[in-house]
Scaffold this motif. Structure first.
Motif, short mmCIF file in Angstrom:
data_model
loop_
_atom_site.label_atom_id
_atom_site.label_comp_id
_atom_site.label_asym_id
_atom_site.label_seq_id
_atom_site.Cartn_x
_atom_site.Cartn_y
_atom_site.Cartn_z
N VAL A 21 0.88 -1.16 0.00
CA VAL A 21 0.00 0.00 0.00
C VAL A 21 0.92 1.21 0.00
O VAL A 21 1.97 1.21 0.64
N TYR A 22 0.53 2.23 -0.72
CA TYR A 22 1.35 3.44 -0.81
C TYR A 22 0.70 4.56 -0.03
O TYR A 22 -0.50 4.79 -0.12
N ARG A 23 1.51 5.27 0.73
CA ARG A 23 1.05 6.40 1.54
C ARG A 23 1.62 7.66 0.92
O ARG A 23 2.82 7.80 0.73
N CYS A 24 0.75 8.59 0.60
CA CYS A 24 1.16 9.84 -0.02
C CYS A 24 0.64 11.00 0.83
O CYS A 24 -0.47 10.95 1.35
N GLN A 25 1.46 12.03 0.92
CA GLN A 25 1.05 13.22 1.66
C GLN A 25 1.18 14.42 0.73
O GLN A 25 2.22 14.63 0.10
N ASP A 26 0.11 15.19 0.63
CA ASP A 26 0.12 16.40 -0.19
C ASP A 26 -0.59 17.52 0.57
O ASP A 26 -0.84 17.39 1.78
N ALA A 27 -0.93 18.57 -0.11
CA ALA A 27 -1.55 19.72 0.54
C ALA A 27 -2.92 19.38 1.11
O ALA A 27 -3.37 19.98 2.09
N ASN A 28 -3.62 18.38 0.53
CA ASN A 28 -4.94 17.99 1.01
C ASN A 28 -4.89 17.05 2.21
O ASN A 28 -5.91 16.75 2.80
#
Length: 159
Positions: A21-28
């Motif tokens: 599973v991939y965890r991504c962090q962005d402005a949202n």
């Protein structure tokens, strides 16, 4: 607000049979996906959670035991104490409360259950004899046979 991403992660972990599973962090905020959602996506390995299979599949590999010089000298003493079969504490307490002796008990357990024997015989096999009186008369003899410090068998005989 934090509950929704955790819920999503939980659902992905439960739904994904195995893999990553991939965890991504962005402005949202934080998002989870089964495909990389950004170039800096953090990969999270998900173990297989399907029902079935081998119970030993998650065990660590067995470690080889290396005998120590000190252990080899005391091996005779250790074998006497470890030769008795395991009796869990609940069952052992139940036997002692009922004044019962069963195979696998130690000498100390027998003394706690029956007390001091009336007769002991060291050869050919260590044997303790207990007498049971009923109305002042000999009713029964109990023979407790030991091997390596543990009860091997118990026999009840009428005189």
């Amino acid at each position: 607000m934090l509950r929704w991403p955790l819920f999503c992660l939980l659902m992905i972990l439960v739904a994904a049979p195995a893999g990553a599973v991939y965890r991504c962090q962005d402005a949202n905020g934080v998002t989870f996906s089964d495909q990389p959602c950004a170039p800096d996506a953090e990969r999270i390995e998900v173990p297989d959670n399907r029902i079935g299979g081998d119970f030993g599949s998650n065990l660590p590999p067995p470690q080889p035991q290396q005998p120590d010089a000190e252990d080899s000298e005391d091996s005779g003493a250790q074998s006497a104490s470890s030769a008795c079969r395991f009796i869990n504490s609940t069952d052992l307490r139940r036997y002692l409360i009922r004044d019962q002796v069963v195979k696998g008990m130690t000498r100390e357990n027998v003394l706690e259950a029956f007390g001091q024997p009336t007769e002991t015989y060291p050869v050919p096999q260590q044997t303790w004899v207990y007498e049971t009186d009923y109305n002042g008369k000999l009713y029964e003899l109990t023979y407790v046979y030991f091997r390596d410090g543990c009860v091997e068998r118990v026999e009840y005989r009428k005189p």
